[in-house]
Design a protein around this motif. Sequence first.
Motif, PDB file in Angstrom:
ATOM      1  N   SER A   1     -34.637  63.739 -32.053  1.00 53.34           N
ATOM      2  CA  SER A   1     -33.962  64.423 -33.017  1.00 53.34           C
ATOM      3  C   SER A   1     -33.612  65.924 -32.549  1.00 53.34           C
ATOM      4  O   SER A   1     -34.194  66.387 -31.394  1.00 53.34           O
ATOM      5  N   ASP A   2     -32.886  66.692 -33.156  1.00 58.45           N
ATOM      6  CA  ASP A   2     -32.401  68.091 -32.841  1.00 58.45           C
ATOM      7  C   ASP A   2     -33.706  68.872 -32.689  1.00 58.45           C
ATOM      8  O   ASP A   2     -33.885  69.445 -31.640  1.00 58.45           O
ATOM      9  N   GLU A   3     -34.715  68.840 -33.789  1.00 55.17           N
ATOM     10  CA  GLU A   3     -35.688  69.605 -33.641  1.00 55.17           C
ATOM     11  C   GLU A   3     -36.676  69.359 -32.249  1.00 55.17           C
ATOM     12  O   GLU A   3     -37.064  70.400 -31.974  1.00 55.17           O
ATOM     13  N   ASP A   4     -36.847  68.146 -32.044  1.00 61.99           N
ATOM     14  CA  ASP A   4     -37.762  67.829 -30.679  1.00 61.99           C
ATOM     15  C   ASP A   4     -37.023  68.392 -29.651  1.00 61.99           C
ATOM     16  O   ASP A   4     -37.598  69.226 -28.789  1.00 61.99           O
ATOM     17  N   TYR A   5     -35.581  68.512 -29.450  1.00 57.82           N
ATOM     18  CA  TYR A   5     -35.036  68.784 -28.364  1.00 57.82           C
ATOM     19  C   TYR A   5     -34.958  70.181 -28.433  1.00 57.82           C
ATOM     20  O   TYR A   5     -35.428  71.003 -27.433  1.00 57.82           O
ATOM     21  N   LEU A   6     -34.868  70.967 -29.275  1.00 58.79           N
ATOM     22  CA  LEU A   6     -34.672  72.509 -29.398  1.00 58.79           C
ATOM     23  C   LEU A   6     -36.141  72.945 -29.059  1.00 58.79           C
ATOM     24  O   LEU A   6     -36.020  74.179 -28.662  1.00 58.79           O
TER      25      LEU A   6
ATOM     26  N   ALA B   1     -29.294  63.826 -19.991  1.00 51.59           N
ATOM     27  CA  ALA B   1     -28.113  64.810 -19.973  1.00 51.59           C
ATOM     28  C   ALA B   1     -27.953  65.530 -21.043  1.00 51.59           C
ATOM     29  O   ALA B   1     -27.325  64.597 -21.827  1.00 51.59           O
ATOM     30  N   VAL B   2     -27.960  66.745 -20.852  1.00 50.36           N
ATOM     31  CA  VAL B   2     -27.415  67.144 -22.479  1.00 50.36           C
ATOM     32  C   VAL B   2     -25.850  67.671 -22.081  1.00 50.36           C
ATOM     33  O   VAL B   2     -24.968  67.452 -22.945  1.00 50.36           O
ATOM     34  N   MET B   3     -25.499  67.944 -20.891  1.00 44.70           N
ATOM     35  CA  MET B   3     -24.214  68.370 -20.374  1.00 44.70           C
ATOM     36  C   MET B   3     -24.014  68.103 -19.000  1.00 44.70           C
ATOM     37  O   MET B   3     -25.021  68.323 -18.050  1.00 44.70           O
TER      38      MET B   3
ATOM     39  N   PHE C   1     -23.269  75.652 -26.435  1.00 44.37           N
ATOM     40  CA  PHE C   1     -22.839  76.359 -25.357  1.00 44.37           C
ATOM     41  C   PHE C   1     -22.826  75.643 -24.366  1.00 44.37           C
ATOM     42  O   PHE C   1     -22.092  75.187 -23.198  1.00 44.37           O
ATOM     43  N   GLY C   2     -24.193  74.919 -24.149  1.00 48.06           N
ATOM     44  CA  GLY C   2     -24.383  73.886 -22.869  1.00 48.06           C
ATOM     45  C   GLY C   2     -24.251  74.619 -21.574  1.00 48.06           C
ATOM     46  O   GLY C   2     -24.867  75.382 -21.218  1.00 48.06           O
ATOM     47  N   MET C   3     -23.349  74.041 -20.686  1.00 50.42           N
ATOM     48  CA  MET C   3     -23.194  74.551 -19.483  1.00 50.42           C
ATOM     49  C   MET C   3     -21.903  75.594 -19.483  1.00 50.42           C
ATOM     50  O   MET C   3     -21.443  76.325 -18.487  1.00 50.42           O
ATOM     51  N   GLY C   4     -21.265  75.833 -20.821  1.00 46.20           N
ATOM     52  CA  GLY C   4     -20.387  76.920 -21.014  1.00 46.20           C
ATOM     53  C   GLY C   4     -19.108  76.456 -20.405  1.00 46.20           C
ATOM     54  O   GLY C   4     -18.241  77.443 -20.330  1.00 46.20           O
ATOM     55  N   LEU C   5     -18.897  75.034 -20.197  1.00 42.05           N
ATOM     56  CA  LEU C   5     -17.607  74.873 -19.568  1.00 42.05           C
ATOM     57  C   LEU C   5     -16.379  75.123 -20.579  1.00 42.05           C
ATOM     58  O   LEU C   5     -15.300  75.570 -20.244  1.00 42.05           O
ATOM     59  N   VAL C   6     -16.740  74.613 -21.763  1.00 37.22           N
ATOM     60  CA  VAL C   6     -15.635  74.840 -22.814  1.00 37.22           C
ATOM     61  C   VAL C   6     -15.466  76.116 -23.303  1.00 37.22           C
ATOM     62  O   VAL C   6     -14.237  76.822 -23.088  1.00 37.22           O
ATOM     63  N   ASP C   7     -16.661  76.914 -23.214  1.00 39.69           N
ATOM     64  CA  ASP C   7     -16.251  78.449 -23.562  1.00 39.69           C
ATOM     65  C   ASP C   7     -15.576  79.258 -22.251  1.00 39.69           C
ATOM     66  O   ASP C   7     -14.708  80.061 -22.356  1.00 39.69           O
TER      67      ASP C   7
ATOM     68  N   ILE D   1     -21.870  79.619 -31.203  1.00 36.35           N
ATOM     69  CA  ILE D   1     -23.098  79.329 -31.759  1.00 36.35           C
ATOM     70  C   ILE D   1     -24.096  78.336 -30.837  1.00 36.35           C
ATOM     71  O   ILE D   1     -23.386  77.347 -30.360  1.00 36.35           O
ATOM     72  N   GLU D   2     -25.329  78.742 -30.601  1.00 30.81           N
ATOM     73  CA  GLU D   2     -26.101  78.083 -29.610  1.00 30.81           C
ATOM     74  C   GLU D   2     -27.636  78.246 -30.348  1.00 30.81           C
ATOM     75  O   GLU D   2     -27.958  79.358 -30.752  1.00 30.81           O
ATOM     76  N   ALA D   3     -28.156  76.988 -30.136  1.00 30.66           N
ATOM     77  CA  ALA D   3     -29.369  77.125 -30.826  1.00 30.66           C
ATOM     78  C   ALA D   3     -30.504  76.808 -29.877  1.00 30.66           C
ATOM     79  O   ALA D   3     -31.958  77.016 -30.356  1.00 30.66           O
TER      80      ALA D   3
ATOM     81  N   ARG E   1     -29.270  77.373 -35.244  1.00 30.63           N
ATOM     82  CA  ARG E   1     -28.800  75.928 -35.581  1.00 30.63           C
ATOM     83  C   ARG E   1     -27.550  76.323 -36.286  1.00 30.63           C
ATOM     84  O   ARG E   1     -27.603  77.048 -37.362  1.00 30.63           O
ATOM     85  N   TRP E   2     -26.467  75.326 -36.260  1.00 28.27           N
ATOM     86  CA  TRP E   2     -25.218  76.029 -37.007  1.00 28.27           C
ATOM     87  C   TRP E   2     -25.595  75.732 -38.535  1.00 28.27           C
ATOM     88  O   TRP E   2     -24.899  76.521 -39.085  1.00 28.27           O
ATOM     89  N   GLN E   3     -26.465  74.875 -38.832  1.00 28.61           N
ATOM     90  CA  GLN E   3     -26.729  74.272 -40.230  1.00 28.61           C
ATOM     91  C   GLN E   3     -27.334  75.854 -40.841  1.00 28.61           C
ATOM     92  O   GLN E   3     -27.292  75.884 -42.043  1.00 28.61           O
TER      93      GLN E   3
ATOM     94  N   PHE F   1     -16.545  71.485 -31.543  1.00 27.70           N
ATOM     95  CA  PHE F   1     -18.054  71.105 -32.145  1.00 27.70           C
ATOM     96  C   PHE F   1     -18.595  70.278 -31.121  1.00 27.70           C
ATOM     97  O   PHE F   1     -17.877  69.079 -30.688  1.00 27.70           O
ATOM     98  N   ASP F   2     -19.703  70.588 -30.525  1.00 30.07           N
ATOM     99  CA  ASP F   2     -20.277  69.770 -29.301  1.00 30.07           C
ATOM    100  C   ASP F   2     -21.762  69.989 -29.467  1.00 30.07           C
ATOM    101  O   ASP F   2     -22.035  70.981 -28.488  1.00 30.07           O
ATOM    102  N   THR F   3     -22.510  69.518 -30.124  1.00 29.43           N
ATOM    103  CA  THR F   3     -23.931  69.573 -29.918  1.00 29.43           C
ATOM    104  C   THR F   3     -24.775  68.587 -29.207  1.00 29.43           C
ATOM    105  O   THR F   3     -24.274  67.398 -28.703  1.00 29.43           O
TER     106      THR F   3
HETATM  107  C1  LIG Z   1     -23.586  69.175 -24.984  1.00 34.68           C
HETATM  108  S1  LIG Z   1     -23.969  70.800 -24.869  1.00 34.68           S
HETATM  109  C2  LIG Z   1     -22.398  71.561 -25.137  1.00 34.68           C
HETATM  110  C3  LIG Z   1     -21.673  71.414 -23.829  1.00 34.68           C
HETATM  111  C4  LIG Z   1     -20.546  72.736 -23.946  1.00 34.68           C
HETATM  112  N1  LIG Z   1     -19.576  71.913 -24.666  1.00 34.68           N
HETATM  113  C5  LIG Z   1     -19.897  72.897 -22.588  1.00 34.68           C
HETATM  114  O1  LIG Z   1     -18.598  72.730 -22.510  1.00 34.68           O
HETATM  115  O2  LIG Z   1     -20.778  73.087 -21.612  1.00 34.68           O
HETATM  116  C6  LIG Z   1     -24.489  70.970 -26.624  1.00 34.68           C
HETATM  117  C7  LIG Z   1     -25.193  72.237 -26.927  1.00 34.68           C
HETATM  118  O3  LIG Z   1     -25.370  72.453 -27.999  1.00 34.68           O
HETATM  119  C8  LIG Z   1     -26.749  72.783 -28.465  1.00 34.68           C
HETATM  120  N2  LIG Z   1     -27.021  72.553 -29.676  1.00 34.68           N
HETATM  121  C9  LIG Z   1     -27.953  71.477 -30.161  1.00 34.68           C
HETATM  122  N3  LIG Z   1     -27.866  71.550 -31.485  1.00 34.68           N
HETATM  123  C10 LIG Z   1     -27.328  72.468 -32.140  1.00 34.68           C
HETATM  124  C11 LIG Z   1     -27.081  72.925 -33.207  1.00 34.68           C
HETATM  125  N4  LIG Z   1     -27.658  72.267 -34.216  1.00 34.68           N
HETATM  126  N5  LIG Z   1     -26.805  74.122 -33.449  1.00 34.68           N
HETATM  127  C12 LIG Z   1     -26.024  74.659 -32.355  1.00 34.68           C
HETATM  128  N6  LIG Z   1     -26.038  74.481 -31.109  1.00 34.68           N
HETATM  129  C13 LIG Z   1     -26.788  73.327 -31.083  1.00 34.68           C
HETATM  130  C14 LIG Z   1     -27.568  72.424 -27.357  1.00 34.68           C
HETATM  131  O4  LIG Z   1     -28.427  73.196 -26.852  1.00 34.68           O
HETATM  132  C15 LIG Z   1     -26.199  72.461 -26.066  1.00 34.68           C
HETATM  133  O5  LIG Z   1     -26.545  73.770 -25.585  1.00 34.68           O
END
Ligand SMILES: C[S@@+](CC[C@H](N)C(=O)[O-])C[C@H]1O[C@@H](n2cnc3c(N)ncnc32)[C@H](O)[C@@H]1O
Length: 328
Positions: A113-118, A136-138, A165-171, A185-187, A212-214, A228-230
Motif C-alpha cells: 500500500s501507499d502508506e508502506d511505500y511512502l 520499479a516505481v518508475m 514526480f518520480g523521475m521527473g520525466l513528465v515534469d 504534488i509529491e508525497a 499525498r494528493w489526498q 496523474f501518475d502515483t
Molecule cells: C510512477 S512515479 C511518477 C513518475 C512520473 N510520471 C515521471 O514522469 O517520472 C509515482 C510518484 O508518485 C509518488 N506518489 C505516490 N503516492 C502518492 C500520493 N498519494 N500523492 C502524491 N504522490 C504520490 C511517488 O513517490 C512517485 O514519486
Amino acid sequence: MERGERLCEAARGGDAAAVRILIEEEEVDVTYFDGEGLTPLMYAAKHGHAGVVKILLDAGAPWNALSPSSLSAGDFAMDSGHQEAFDLLVNAGVQAELVLGTIARTVRKADSSDEDYLEDRVTFSEDKLMDSDRKAVMMAWEKPLMEAHAKAVCSGGGHILNVGFGMGLVDTAIQQYAPIRHTIIEAHPEVYDRMLRTGWGDKDNVKIIFGRWQDVLSRLESYDGIFFDTYGEYYEDLREFHQHLPALLKPGGIYSFFNGLCGDNAFFHVVYCQLVSLELGNLGYSTQFISLPVKDCLGGEVWEGVKQKYWQLDTYYLPVCQLSDDSE
Ligand SMILES: C[S@@+](CC[C@H](N)C(=O)[O-])C[C@H]1O[C@@H](n2cnc3c(N)ncnc32)[C@H](O)[C@@H]1O
C-alpha cells in the motif's frame, strides 16, 4: 468421461443445447478446469461460440479465470479474432469489476500500500527509481510515453498540475511547453528532497506541494491540464481522484493519467480501459485512447534487476479526457 470434460467438449464444439443440459439438468460445475488447465468458457471463447459463451457467463462461469499460461477466456477470443465472444466477455468483465473491482487491486506496479511505500527507502539510478523491494516505481523506458502525456495535457497551455514526480520525466517534458504555472504534488520524502536538490524548487513557474494528493486537496486550484501518475495506489484511489476532477479541471481542460491498469494482461487491460472510460463518462468526461507502440522500448535488458515486469503489452493506450460537449 468426467462430467466437466463433457462440458468442455460441448463448449469446444459449440453445442449450446448440450451445454444447457449439462449445466441445468446435470448441474455440472461451470468453474471446472480440465487437465490442461482450461475452462469450458475458454474453449467456447477460443472457438468463437458466442452463444455458448453467453450461456456459460449467465451460469456464473468466471470471466477472469486464467490458464496455466496466464490467458483468460477473453484473451483466447481476442487472439482468435472472435469479436462477438470477445464483446460478451468484455461486457461481463466491466460489469463484474464495476461491482467487485477484484482485478486491478493496484493501479501502478506495486502490491504494497501507499502508506508502506511512502515510509520505505527508494533508490535512484540513471534508468530507474526502485522501492526497497526492488519493484520499479518508475523507469526510463517510459520517457516517450511521458512526453506524449505532457503534450496532451499542455495542449491548451495555462496552469498544469502533475501528481507524482518520480523521475521527473513528465515534469521535464511539461517544462518544454513553458506553462504559465506548473504545480507538482509529491508525497515521498526522498523524491521530494531530490526535487529540491536538482533545482525544481527554484524554477519560476513551478510550485511543489509536498504530501499525498489526498491530504493536500484543499491547497489545489483549478487547472488547464492535469496528469496523474502515483505509485502504490489502488484503482479505488484513481477512481477517488476522478471524483475531484470537476473541481480541479477547468472546462475545456485536458486530463490524462498513466494507463498501467492490468498492464500484464492484454484482455484485462481492455476491460479496465473500458471501465475507466465508463466511470469518467458518468462524471461527464469523454475519454479517447491514443495508441502508442511500446514494443521497441522494452527490448534488451530493460527489466534487469527489477522484481516485477509491470508492463507486458505491445501497445500503450494513452487516455485523453475532456468534459463532454453535452456537459459543457
Ligand atoms: C510512477 S512515479 C511518477 C513518475 C512520473 N510520471 C515521471 O514522469 O517520472 C509515482 C510518484 O508518485 C509518488 N506518489 C505516490 N503516492 C502518492 C500520493 N498519494 N500523492 C502524491 N504522490 C504520490 C511517488 O513517490 C512517485 O514519486
